[in-house]
Design a protein around this motif. Structure first.
Motif, PDB file in Angstrom:
ATOM      1  N   GLU A 215       0.818  -1.210   0.000  1.00  0.00           N
ATOM      2  CA  GLU A 215       0.000   0.000   0.000  1.00  0.00           C
ATOM      3  C   GLU A 215       0.854   1.262   0.000  1.00  0.00           C
ATOM      4  OE1 GLU A 215      -3.806  -1.881   2.451  1.00  0.00           O
ATOM      5  OE2 GLU A 215      -2.459  -0.461   3.438  1.00  0.00           O
ATOM      6  N   ALA A 216       1.984   1.214   0.674  1.00  0.00           N
ATOM      7  CA  ALA A 216       2.864   2.379   0.723  1.00  0.00           C
ATOM      8  C   ALA A 216       3.765   2.461  -0.500  1.00  0.00           C
ATOM      9  CB  ALA A 216       3.722   2.338   1.985  1.00  0.00           C
ATOM     10  N   GLY A 217       3.828   1.372  -1.284  1.00  0.00           N
ATOM     11  CA  GLY A 217       4.700   1.353  -2.446  1.00  0.00           C
ATOM     12  C   GLY A 217       6.154   1.084  -2.115  1.00  0.00           C
ATOM     13  N   ARG A 218       6.477   0.942  -0.835  1.00  0.00           N
ATOM     14  CA  ARG A 218       7.865   0.679  -0.413  1.00  0.00           C
ATOM     15  C   ARG A 218       7.923  -0.757   0.123  1.00  0.00           C
ATOM     16  NH1 ARG A 218      10.017   3.671   3.733  1.00  0.00           N
ATOM     17  NH2 ARG A 218       8.008   4.009   4.740  1.00  0.00           N
ATOM     18  N   ASP A 219       7.783  -1.700  -0.776  1.00  0.00           N
ATOM     19  CA  ASP A 219       7.464  -3.084  -0.434  1.00  0.00           C
ATOM     20  C   ASP A 219       8.312  -3.679   0.690  1.00  0.00           C
ATOM     21  OD1 ASP A 219       6.343  -2.365  -2.866  1.00  0.00           O
ATOM     22  OD2 ASP A 219       6.482  -4.364  -3.712  1.00  0.00           O
ATOM     23  N   ASN A 220       9.635  -3.635   0.539  1.00  0.00           N
ATOM     24  CA  ASN A 220      10.506  -4.323   1.499  1.00  0.00           C
ATOM     25  C   ASN A 220      11.308  -3.349   2.353  1.00  0.00           C
ATOM     26  OD1 ASN A 220      12.231  -3.434  -0.547  1.00  0.00           O
ATOM     27  ND2 ASN A 220      13.630  -5.166  -0.314  1.00  0.00           N
ATOM     28  N   ALA A 221      10.770  -2.161   2.569  1.00  0.00           N
ATOM     29  CA  ALA A 221      11.463  -1.177   3.400  1.00  0.00           C
ATOM     30  C   ALA A 221      11.696  -1.735   4.803  1.00  0.00           C
ATOM     31  CB  ALA A 221      10.643   0.107   3.484  1.00  0.00           C
ATOM     32  N   PRO A 222      12.811  -1.392   5.430  1.00  0.00           N
ATOM     33  CA  PRO A 222      13.065  -1.860   6.799  1.00  0.00           C
ATOM     34  C   PRO A 222      11.989  -1.438   7.801  1.00  0.00           C
ATOM     35  CG  PRO A 222      15.095  -1.073   5.809  1.00  0.00           C
ATOM     36  CD  PRO A 222      13.987  -0.691   4.862  1.00  0.00           C
ATOM     37  N   ASP A 223      11.189  -0.436   7.444  1.00  0.00           N
ATOM     38  CA  ASP A 223      10.082  -0.013   8.314  1.00  0.00           C
ATOM     39  C   ASP A 223       9.188  -1.179   8.716  1.00  0.00           C
ATOM     40  OD1 ASP A 223       9.590   3.330   7.614  1.00  0.00           O
ATOM     41  OD2 ASP A 223      10.839   2.118   6.304  1.00  0.00           O
ATOM     42  N   TRP A 224       9.059  -2.159   7.834  1.00  0.00           N
ATOM     43  CA  TRP A 224       8.074  -3.224   8.059  1.00  0.00           C
ATOM     44  C   TRP A 224       8.660  -4.446   8.759  1.00  0.00           C
ATOM     45  CZ3 TRP A 224       5.453   0.562   6.732  1.00  0.00           C
ATOM     46  CH2 TRP A 224       5.506   1.191   5.486  1.00  0.00           C
TER      47      TRP A 224
END
Length: 311
Positions: free
Chosen positions: A40-49
């Motif tokens: 949904e955010a478009g940042r699929d594998n960002a460390p945020d998740w």
């Protein structure tokens, strides 16, 4: 607004407003916008998740075939661990027919996100401006803007001196400084507190703003949203800075973005360390960034920029 687009904008304004209302009704936590899937955010594998992803049991996700790794180096894409959890979240949504009230109860992934918070805040400001031009009432939108501004403040993490994603279920910050942290200016928040950390990210690379802090433990310069610089995000960040008067950093990001395209064509994303092109080789939104922002008033023409290769 381009006058030629005004009839179309008038025709869809109420529908866009209803879409924004859906986010305000279903996706807020303390005024910040939540994502329930990394896509949904478009940042699929960002460390945020990473933290929220650990709470997902994907043992029964089943077999599937990925198409992305058939034409892009797997080292530049999310891992199988990631994709197992992406698909598990989709299966959860399907199981309740995407009923948001039910999904909120069963979904282990709910993260308050700078990307969505700042882009929706920007969109609300734009909708209010259009509404005033069209003679529409905008008091509801003005109220939403106040809510989102307060929500953005709940994403400020003093430990990293930047805007951070927040795991709603765990009640903790994720400790991630990213290019999404720099979208505050695009949202109309001219926050001097955020400048030193973002300047530090820029100073740690040769080419533009990395998607994740180059000093971070999970930094990978070519793996999707764990390090590469993305022209589309550079446009949002850089143009927002320029609008808010942060012209030194905004111009630097614009110049770096143009230089990447001049050297290595219109790739999907690039290494911020050495400019290596990565992902898709010919990406239209990268070309659009050149046409609409990075290539403005520059000596190099579009055809030359698209054909050059790095030495």
């Amino acid at each position: 607004m381009d006058p030629s687009g005004e009839p179309r904008a008038r025709a869809i304004w109420h529908k866009l407003n209803a879409w924004h209302r859906w986010f305000m009704d279903w996706r807020l936590d303390r005024g910040a916008v939540c994502v329930t899937h990394p896509w949904e955010a478009g940042r699929d594998n960002a460390p945020d998740w990473d933290g929220a992803m650990k709470a997902i049991n994907a043992d029964d996700v089943g077999d599937y075939t990925r198409r992305d790794t058939s034409h892009v180096d797997p080292a530049m894409r999310p891992t199988k661990y990631d994709y197992d959890r992406y698909l598990k979240l989709v299966q959860l949504g399907v199981s309740v027919n995407w009923d948001q009230s039910k999904l909120r109860d069963i979904n282990p992934f709910r993260v308050a996100d700078p990307t969505m918070t700042f882009t929706l805040l920007r969109a609300q400001r734009d909708m209010a401006a259009m509404g005033r031009r069209f003679g529409e009432g905008v008091s509801e939108i003005e109220g939403w803007i106040e809510i989102l501004e307060a929500g953005a403040e709940t994403l400020w993490n003093p430990e990293i001196a930047g805007y951070d994603s927040r795991d709603v279920h765990a009640g903790t910050f994720n400790g991630v400084l990213s290019n999404a942290s720099a979208l505050c200016w695009y949202a109309g928040l001219n926050d001097d507190r955020a400048l030193p950390a973002i300047a530090g990210m820029l100073n740690a690379t040769r080419y533009g703003l990395a998607s994740y802090d180059p000093e971070g433990e999970e930094f990978e310069p070519l793996r999707y949203w764990r390090g590469p610089t993305w022209p589309i995000m550079s446009y949002l960040v850089g143009s927002g800075m320029e609008e808010q008067g942060v012209t030194d950093l905004g111009t630097r990001i614009r110049d770096d973005t143009a230089r990447l395209m001049e050297l290595n064509g219109f790739a999907e994303y690039y290494s911020p360390l050495d400019g290596t092109p990565a992902g898709g080789e010919t990406f239209t939104w990268t070309a659009a960034v050149w046409l609409g922002w990075a290539g403005d008033n520059r000596e190099n023409q579009l055809g030359d920029a698209g054909c050059r290769q790095s030495n």
